[in-house]
Design an enzyme around this catalytic site. Structure first.
Site, mmCIF file in Angstrom:
data_model
loop_
_atom_site.group_PDB
_atom_site.id
_atom_site.type_symbol
_atom_site.label_atom_id
_atom_site.label_comp_id
_atom_site.label_asym_id
_atom_site.label_seq_id
_atom_site.Cartn_x
_atom_site.Cartn_y
_atom_site.Cartn_z
ATOM 1 N N ARG A 61 0.844 -1.209 0.000
ATOM 2 C CA ARG A 61 0.000 0.000 0.000
ATOM 3 C C ARG A 61 0.876 1.255 0.000
ATOM 4 N NH1 ARG A 61 -2.296 2.577 4.299
ATOM 5 N NH2 ARG A 61 -2.301 0.735 5.624
ATOM 6 N N TYR A 114 -16.189 15.426 -15.759
ATOM 7 C CA TYR A 114 -16.513 13.996 -15.688
ATOM 8 C C TYR A 114 -17.581 13.799 -14.600
ATOM 9 C CZ TYR A 114 -15.985 9.024 -14.823
ATOM 10 O OH TYR A 114 -16.230 7.687 -14.646
ATOM 11 N N ASP A 186 -7.274 17.140 -15.120
ATOM 12 C CA ASP A 186 -7.556 15.756 -15.513
ATOM 13 C C ASP A 186 -7.136 15.626 -16.978
ATOM 14 O OD1 ASP A 186 -8.714 13.370 -16.400
ATOM 15 O OD2 ASP A 186 -10.419 13.541 -15.029
ATOM 16 N N LYS A 211 -8.483 4.251 -19.071
ATOM 17 C CA LYS A 211 -8.814 4.656 -20.433
ATOM 18 C C LYS A 211 -7.621 4.441 -21.368
ATOM 19 C CE LYS A 211 -12.509 5.724 -18.189
ATOM 20 N NZ LYS A 211 -12.797 7.061 -17.686
#
Ligand SMILES: *Cc1c(COP(=O)(O)O)cnc(C)c1O
Length: 394
Positions: A61, A114, A186, A211
């Site tokens: 992590r 978005y 973004d 994407k």
């Protein structure tokens, strides 16, 4: 792992498997370190690594060699100093917003964001008292006008979804800097191949690597890239506390995708150009919103800012909602599906899917009509794709 006696029991033998690290040769592909933890021979080294002074990996992590290979490469491609890979694009955006904002702070955001970010900001307003002002992002003076004493962040997208709006990033970032704001961009739709926002004044870049970077519709992921060390430290430590970190296997798949990103982007953009130009003169289509077309409202700035115009755009059918239904029923090569950036073409209806959280006024303001469809052009042969769209329009 420390050597131990040969005469251990079968159960211990089965559990303790050691791989010999290659000596004298190097694996050609980045190895997948699908491990959640790392072991140590020495408590001193372990505690150094845990305190992050030793730099050794401890727990995935906080860091993992496969994930780090992905992060370091994207950081370089985006001209940043470091990156943090996350479990999803929303994980990246949540880590950024939650680490840089506190109750009472104010965010200036571009309209038509978005959908997931729009909902996240609405939740942050309701539950944490973080206020948001939406701007059109047409004129950089909007930033000063919207700015308050509590404003911390300007949030933009390189190529906005689905109308292909490209804002004048250098001027907006400069206006934000003058007010001591952090500019977050973004860059999902452009990818680092078409634009590197940090070079144009942005402070933080986020991606949904689900994407274009992943590129094969087989992995969900995100990444944050920063140049300033202080901002990075804030986001990395809070991001790890939130548990936003990417799984090594997801990072490994993203690395595999990343290697062909520049080649794929070239074909996505070429195919999009052909489809956009043909749709623009088709009698059943009234408007095409691809920023590469000379009459798109962002064409001039997009030409300056981007090395090409991307593979996703919206187009408006003359027949409204019924035409949208008929078209999406008839497509065979293109698929009716959410998401974008994979090898195959997807089509969706923004008003009922990606932007369904908006009311009629908001849809109107964003220019989304009942006949508006969004296409994410894939890597099929462009003539097969065009024949499909043409028969679906007939
Ligand atoms: C998909 C997307 C996101 C969210 O990413 P996930 O990987 O689905 O969490 C954020 N921004 C843009 C522009 C996107 O297209």
């Amino acid at each position: 792992m420390t050597e131990y006696a040969e005469d251990v029991h079968v159960q211990t033998r089965a559990v303790h498997i050691t791989a010999t690290p290659p000596v004298g040769s190097i694996p050609a592909a980045v190895p997948l370190y699908q491990t959640s933890l790392f072991t140590f021979d020495d408590l001193g080294e372990f505690s150094n690594a845990w305190a992050k002074t030793g730099g050794a990996f401890t727990y995935s992590r906080f860091g993992n060699p496969t994930t780090k290979a992905f992060e370091d490469t994207i950081a370089k491609m985006e001209s940043g100093s470091s990156a943090m890979a996350t479990a999803s694009g929303m994980g990246a955006i949540s880590a950024v917003l939650l680490s840089l904002l506190r109750t009472g702070d104010h965010v200036i955001a571009q309209r038509g964001l978005y959908g997931g970010v729009f909902s996240l900001l609405a939740d942050l307003t309701e539950r944490w008292g973080i206020e948001v002002t939406y701007i059109d992002a047409e004129d950089p003076r909007e930033v000063e006008k919207a700015c308050r004493a509590t404003t911390k962040i300007l949030y933009l997208e390189t190529i906005a979804n689905p109308m292909g709006h490209v804002c004048d990033l250098p001027s907006f970032a400069a206006a934000a800097r003058a007010q001591n704001l952090i500019t977050v961009v973004d860059n999902t739709f452009a990818s680092p191949v078409l634009c590197q926002p940090l070079r144009h004044g942005a402070d933080v870049v986020v991606h949904s690597t689900t994407k274009y970077i992943g590129g094969h519709a087989d992995v969900v992921g995100g990444i944050v890239v920063v140049d300033d060390g202080t901002v990075a430290e804030k986001i990395w430590s809070f991001g790890a506390e939130l548990g936003a970190s990417a799984d090594p296997f997801a990072a490994w798949l993203s690395i595999r995708g990343l290697q062909t990103l520049p080649v794929r982007m070239r074909v996505h953009c070429e195919n999009a150009r052909t489809i956009a130009e043909r749709l623009a003169v088709h009698p059943k289509v009234c408007e095409v919103h691809w920023p590469g077309l000379p009459d798109h409202r962002s064409h001039e700035i997009a030409t300056e800012l981007l090395s090409d115009f991307g593979g996703v755009f919206a187009f408006d059918l003359r027949g409204g909602m019924q035409a949208s239904h008929d078209f999406t029923k008839r497509i065979r090569v293109a698929a009716l599906a959410p998401s974008l950036g994979g090898v195959s073409t997807t089509v969706l209806h923004p008003a009922s899917i990606s932007h369904s959280g908006m009311d009629e006024n908001a849809l109107d303001a964003a220019g989304i009509k009942p006949g508006t469809l969004r296409i994410a052009v894939g890597l099929e042969h462009v003539e097969d794709l065009w024949s499909d769209l043409e028969q679906a329009l007939a």
